[in-house]
Design an enzyme around this catalytic site. Structure first.
Site, PDB file in Angstrom:
ATOM      1  N   LYS A   1     -14.990 -11.823  -8.125  1.00  0.00           N
ATOM      2  CA  LYS A   1     -13.600 -12.128  -7.783  1.00  0.00           C
ATOM      3  C   LYS A   1     -12.979 -12.946  -8.917  1.00  0.00           C
ATOM      4  O   LYS A   1     -13.288 -14.124  -9.089  1.00  0.00           O
ATOM      5  CB  LYS A   1     -13.522 -12.896  -6.465  1.00  0.00           C
ATOM      6  CG  LYS A   1     -12.104 -13.088  -5.936  1.00  0.00           C
ATOM      7  CD  LYS A   1     -12.125 -13.717  -4.549  1.00  0.00           C
ATOM      8  CE  LYS A   1     -10.721 -13.830  -3.984  1.00  0.00           C
ATOM      9  NZ  LYS A   1      -9.885 -14.767  -4.781  1.00  0.00           N
TER      10      LYS A   1
ATOM     11  N   ARG B   1       2.096 -10.759  -7.088  1.00  0.00           N
ATOM     12  CA  ARG B   1       1.822 -10.567  -5.662  1.00  0.00           C
ATOM     13  C   ARG B   1       2.862 -11.285  -4.795  1.00  0.00           C
ATOM     14  O   ARG B   1       3.248 -10.801  -3.734  1.00  0.00           O
ATOM     15  CB  ARG B   1       0.423 -11.111  -5.357  1.00  0.00           C
ATOM     16  CG  ARG B   1       0.028 -11.076  -3.898  1.00  0.00           C
ATOM     17  CD  ARG B   1      -1.453 -11.402  -3.775  1.00  0.00           C
ATOM     18  NE  ARG B   1      -1.816 -11.644  -2.412  1.00  0.00           N
ATOM     19  CZ  ARG B   1      -1.915 -12.858  -1.858  1.00  0.00           C
ATOM     20  NH1 ARG B   1      -1.647 -13.912  -2.581  1.00  0.00           N
ATOM     21  NH2 ARG B   1      -2.268 -12.997  -0.611  1.00  0.00           N
TER      22      ARG B   1
END
Length: 662
Positions: free
Chosen positions: A111, A132
């Protein structure tokens, strides 16, 4: 109700942290602490579902987009993943999946700790990129994303429409270099690569983003009218074939293998160029993902394993003080070597005196250290139970460890700064400022040339510019005989720039161009200025007590006196070229007309203080007219007679010496 009070307190804390992290790009707590606090709130809301509200942090995906960028509504929401912190939580997730899916296969990914983005392509051409944001609406950062070299601007054999999701990051080596430069410049260090990447991607000037050398990896197809795939791993392989940098994505049949991969990644995170704050575990089968679906916030087919920050104890063996290019003193702890986050750590930043005092850090202390953002080793706390008897609080020196000049504290911060006019640690920056356009205006003397002059020891202080060996200078990279000759002429011309520019070039605290000009209008020479008392200095317009004291202190310092004498010997002019105060408009008749931004009496006073006569009518003897809004017959007559007309802004520029007399 106690539960309500607890929930309200947790929400307030999380909302503040979320704002700092997502909207300001200035996180104040580690991700691990935020995630654990969010988990605490989730558990409370599960116990008391009647207390759940739509604005709870548990119902949100992320922060709100900034207003400085155009907003983009994502066609496919960019969801976040549910976090797991312990093996039993990972097992529980797998068991829930197995209730609906037989023999699941798991894709395992590191990640990346960066900034999530959506990249949109039409006919293989990159047309838009967005952050985002809050998952539903992000920010259009297309121009900045175009500067990320790992993002392809054109794809071969691509579908007509394609939207992919990836993570923009700053490589650790790039981050370290950026922070070294910021430290040398006396600017605050960036906390971690994620913060640096987010700040870089949100720069309004794409050139700044380009200079930060961001990278990107892709980990999902959001939308496509191209080939259909049954598995995520096949889709990622397809993206790799298209030319995207794709995240590592091994596939496992057994959850035990996934657990081993998590442990192995935790031990070897440093082998990646980017920061890793966890591991993603997700179903490989895309039809099974459709079957499981998602909650309002998380997909049910994936989780993110979160690694806690690694902490170790060590001993502070010494504290050394470094001096940056702006003169800021930065303390650094020399610690007993300890293995931390995959590397051997021997130093830890101590930031400044306030940080040392707050944590009461002393030489010989046993301290807990960790890597901030997995990069910068820092002291977290002191183990007071192991403190040596007789230890004393540590204080930064009150004199520069490089040149011995006095040290002062910034009025608006916690930094301690060397005041030495000839401090070797500040030499490059000192000469860069000395030669800058607002100061001595030496054309052709840029940072790269200055770096070489200092490195070759052709220049050891500003005055050396006027006496250096020009034959050796001509041999520097980027110069040559012709350029060196032009530079020599520019250096010679700078001798006659006058007192205003010379004062600006000195870089005296509180003395910028405006203050230097005011002083030069009052004092005809540098010597007269140096002999002035604080009372005489504060009598000058725009010069207050702090500036007056700064001037007296600077001129009293041995290094400053030495610099002044060397410049005198080199033939640099100490004379003012400014019009003396009160005589700028002597003999001029000025007429005011129209509506001004300030009372006309105030403007009249400014003009009269500079020797002007303010008249109520325009004639051939009028020097110039100052015209505000809705100017009438006086403006018409001035135009008929060819009398110069100034706006109010023009007048202020004239009084400040920023434009010539009309």
């Amino acid at each position: 109700m106690e539960a309500q009070a607890q929930i309200n307190a947790l929400r307030e804390k999380l909302n503040l942290w979320s704002h700092q992290y997502y909207d300001l790009d200035a996180p104040t707590v580690p991700d691990f602490e935020y995630d654990k606090t969010l988990r605490e709130l989730e558990e409370l809301e599960e116990q008391f579902p009647e207390l759940v509200t739509p604005d709870s942090p548990t119902q949100r995906v992320g922060g709100q987009p900034l207003e400085t960028f155009q907003q983009v509504r994502h066609e496919v929401p960019l969801q976040s993943l549910q976090d797991v912190f312990a093996p039993q939580e990972l097992t529980a997730f797998a068991q829930r999946v197995c209730q609906s899916v037989s023999k699941p296969r798991w894709v395992f990914e590191p990640k990346v700790d960066g900034l999530s983005v959506a990249l949109e392509y039409e006919d293989g051409v990159f047309v838009r990129g967005a952050t985002r944001g809050n998952g539903e609406v992000g920010e259009d950062v297309t121009e900045n994303l175009k500067t990320v070299r790992s993002i392809p601007l054109k794809l071969n054999n691509a579908p007509r429409r394609l939207i992919v999701r990836g993570e923009c990051y700053m490589a650790r080596t790039v981050f370290e270099k950026l922070n070294r430069r910021r430290e040398e410049e006396g600017r605050p260090l960036m906390a971690n690569p994620r913060n640096a990447a987010a700040g870089s991607l949100r720069q309004l000037d794409p050139k700044v983003a380009a200079s930060r050398r961001l990278d990107c990896v892709i980990f999902n197809i959001q939308l496509s009218d191209g080939p259909a795939f049954d598995t995520d791993s096949a889709a990622l392989d397809y993206l790799s074939d298209l030319g995207f940098p794709v995240i590592d994505h091994p596939v496992y049949d057994d959850l035990n293998d996934v657990s081993q991969a998590i442990a192995a990644l935790g031990e070897s995170r440093e082998r990646y160029p980017f920061d890793i704050d966890g591991a993603v575990v997700k179903l490989d089968s895309l039809p099974d993902r459709e079957l499981l679906g998602a909650t309002a916030k998380f997909p049910r087919w994936a989780v993110a394993w979160k690694y806690p920050p690694e902490q170790k104890e060590s001993v502070i063996e010494d504290i050394v003080v470094q001096v940056g290019r702006t003169g800021v003193l930065t303390p650094k702890a020399v610690i007993r070597p300890v293995r931390l986050a995959g590397t051997t750590v021997t130093n830890a930043t101590l930031h400044n005196q306030d940080f040392i005092t707050e944590k009461d850090i002393r030489i010989g202390d046993t301290v807990v250290v960790q890597k901030a953002g997995e990069i910068i080793p820092q002291v977290v706390s002191v183990n007071l139970s192991r403190r040596q008897s007789g230890s004393e609080p540590y204080l930064l020196p009150n004199h520069c460890p490089v040149c011995g000049a006095a040290v002062v504290r910034d009025e608006d911060g916690s930094a301690l700064r060397c005041t030495g006019a000839e401090c070797p640690a500040q030499l490059v920056r000192t000469i860069t400022h000395f030669a800058s356009r607002e100061a001595m205006d030496i054309e052709g003397l840029g940072p790269s040339i200055i770096e070489q002059l200092v490195e070759k020891k052709l220049v050891n202080r500003p005055a050396d510019l006027y006496t250096m060996d020009w034959e050796q200078a001509a041999a520097l990279e980027g110069l040559g005989e012709k350029s060196a000759g032009n530079l020599r002429s520019a250096v010679e011309q700078s001798k006659s720039r006058g007192l205003t520019r010379l004062l600006t070039a000195f870089g005296i605290r509180q003395v910028g161009v405006s203050a230097a000009r005011s002083l030069s209008r009052t004092f005809p020479t540098l010597d007269a200025l140096m002999e002035a008392s604080e009372e005489e200095l504060t009598a000058v317009e725009d010069i207050g007590g702090i500036t007056a004291k700064s001037l007296k202190d600077w001129f009293a310092a041995p290094q400053s006196r030495h610099l002044v004498e060397e410049l005198r010997n080199a033939g640099v002019s100490f004379d003012s070229t400014e019009t003396p105060a009160g005589t700028l408009l002597a003999g001029k008749t000025v007429v005011l007309t129209g509506t001004l931004s300030r009372p006309r009496s105030e403007v009249k006073k400014l003009l009269e203080e500079q020797g002007a006569k303010v008249s109520g009518s325009v004639s051939k003897k009028t020097g110039f007219v100052v015209a505000g809004e809705a100017a009438g017959s006086k403006l018409t007559k001035a135009n008929e007679l060819g009398i110069p007309v100034l706006s109010e802004e023009d007048l202020i520029s004239l009084l400040n010496g920023e434009r010539e007399m009309p």
